[in-house]
Design an enzyme around this catalytic site. Structure first.
Site, PDB file in Angstrom:
ATOM      1  N   GLY A 303       3.354   3.004   1.087  1.00 35.31           N
ATOM      2  CA  GLY A 303       2.253   2.070   0.832  1.00 35.31           C
ATOM      3  C   GLY A 303       2.627   1.131  -0.295  1.00 35.31           C
ATOM      4  N   GLU A 304       1.621   0.696  -1.051  1.00 33.35           N
ATOM      5  CA  GLU A 304       1.826  -0.210  -2.195  1.00 33.35           C
ATOM      6  C   GLU A 304       2.319  -1.592  -1.775  1.00 33.35           C
ATOM      7  OE1 GLU A 304       4.539   1.455  -5.044  1.00 33.35           O
ATOM      8  OE2 GLU A 304       3.442   3.349  -5.206  1.00 33.35           O
ATOM      9  N   GLY A 305       2.448  -1.866  -0.489  1.00 33.15           N
ATOM     10  CA  GLY A 305       3.057  -3.124  -0.069  1.00 33.15           C
ATOM     11  C   GLY A 305       4.573  -3.070  -0.081  1.00 33.15           C
TER      12      GLY A 305
END
Length: 336
Positions: A303-305
């Site tokens: 996640g987190e981009g």
């Protein structure tokens, strides 16, 4: 820029009025691509994404100079159902890590020259447990959409949206199922690494939410089953379209949020490409539903981009070749 909507209905109208790609720039970029010093099609998918990018920027020979990564964080009431391997407190702790520059997304943003911003959305007030009530009121989901919209820098030329929120794979699974159809089991995966019992519990929770909040309206699905960070990502992706800023989508959670836009307005994700296919089980299914071919497939599930940020490098490479290479005429090379 202040968001031009204050209700879900107005947001839907905003989506319907979004700009489209510049066909003149696309045609000119295609013509340029055909004149570059390489065999036709030799750069494969890089050629396609360079032309796509040129169309949204309205420039047949564009540059990428100001990418932006925006991370949204939210907490989920559904965590009370034991759906995550980590406690909700981790959301707050990871936001501090982002702000201190210590997370993976900080390193990737820096590596590819992206400005990174972090927005924590009412972490002290989790959304409602969607097995008991709608996750958000209309006012709450609109506030989150507006925060996402206003987080986008109009001067940026590429956008990546990322997220942090313990429990948000459960929320994303429910949203995806509500918007795209299918059973809870089709969309529910292990997220941060729950065991078999945890996966069964998550699937049951998603199924319960789908029964309680049955709707054909994708924005209502976002309100009832989503989270503030999902809504903020949707708002940011919509704002990028308004500003003609291309978007690289991240993993399962980002794409679930984006799916609500795709179902709310035809072509709402034409300005977006998929950065990667994550290791979250249903992401491939979600990408297929959105008709997005991922640029990378590296087994990421952070996640987190992070996957989308890594794909900035691929897009930068595509644009560097497209805009920087010499044509046959310029190089004095025979086209054969």
């Amino acid at each position: 820029m202040q968001a031009p909507f204050t209700t879900l209905s107005e947001f839907r109208e905003t989506l319907a009025k979004a700009p489209v790609t510049d066909d003149t720039a696309v045609q000119a970029a295609q013509e340029r691509n055909g004149q570059l010093t390489k065999p036709p099609g030799a750069l494969g998918q890089l050629e396609d994404i360079a032309i796509w990018y040129a169309g949204w920027r309205g420039n047949p020979q564009p540059q990428i100079n100001a990418p932006q990564v925006v991370i949204f964080a939210g907490n989920h009431g559904v965590c009370a159902q034991g759906v995550s391997a980590f406690p909700p407190e981790v959301t707050v702790q990871m936001v501090a890590n982002f702000e201190n520059g210590g997370a993976a997304i900080n390193q990737l943003s820096k590596a590819f020259g992206a400005k990174m911003d972090v927005h924590a959305l009412s972490l002290e007030t989790p959304t409602a447990d969607f097995t008991q009530a709608p996750a958000m009121t209309e006012a709450e989901v609109v506030t989150a959409l507006r925060i996402g919209w206003e987080a986008v820098d109009p001067a940026s030329d590429l956008l990546v949206t990322g997220e942090m929120g313990i429990g948000n794979t459960t929320s994303a699974s429910a949203v995806a199922a509500a918007v795209l159809g299918g059973d809870a089991a089709d969309w529910t995966g292990r997220g941060t690494g729950v065991d078999d019992a945890g996966l069964a519990r998550k699937t049951e929770v998603v199924a319960k939410g789908l029964v309680l909040h049955a709707t054909d309206d994708p924005l209502e699905a976002l309100r009832c089953l989503g989270g503030r960070e999902l809504a903020a990502m949707a708002g940011a992706i919509a704002a990028a379209r308004h500003h003609r800023i291309p978007v690289i989508l991240d993993g399962f959670i980002c794409c679930a949020a984006a799916a609500t836009l795709a179902k709310a307005a035809d072509g709402a994700l034409d300005h977006a490409i998929a950065g990667h296919q994550s290791a979250e089980g249903a992401h491939a299914r979600l990408l297929a539903a959105l008709d997005k071919k991922p640029l990378l497939q590296l087994g990421l599930r952070l996640g987190e981009g992070s996957g989308a940020a890594l794909a900035i490098g691929v897009l930068k490479g595509a644009i560097a070749c497209h805009s920087g290479m010499a044509t046959f005429a310029e190089a004095g090379v025979s086209e054969g």
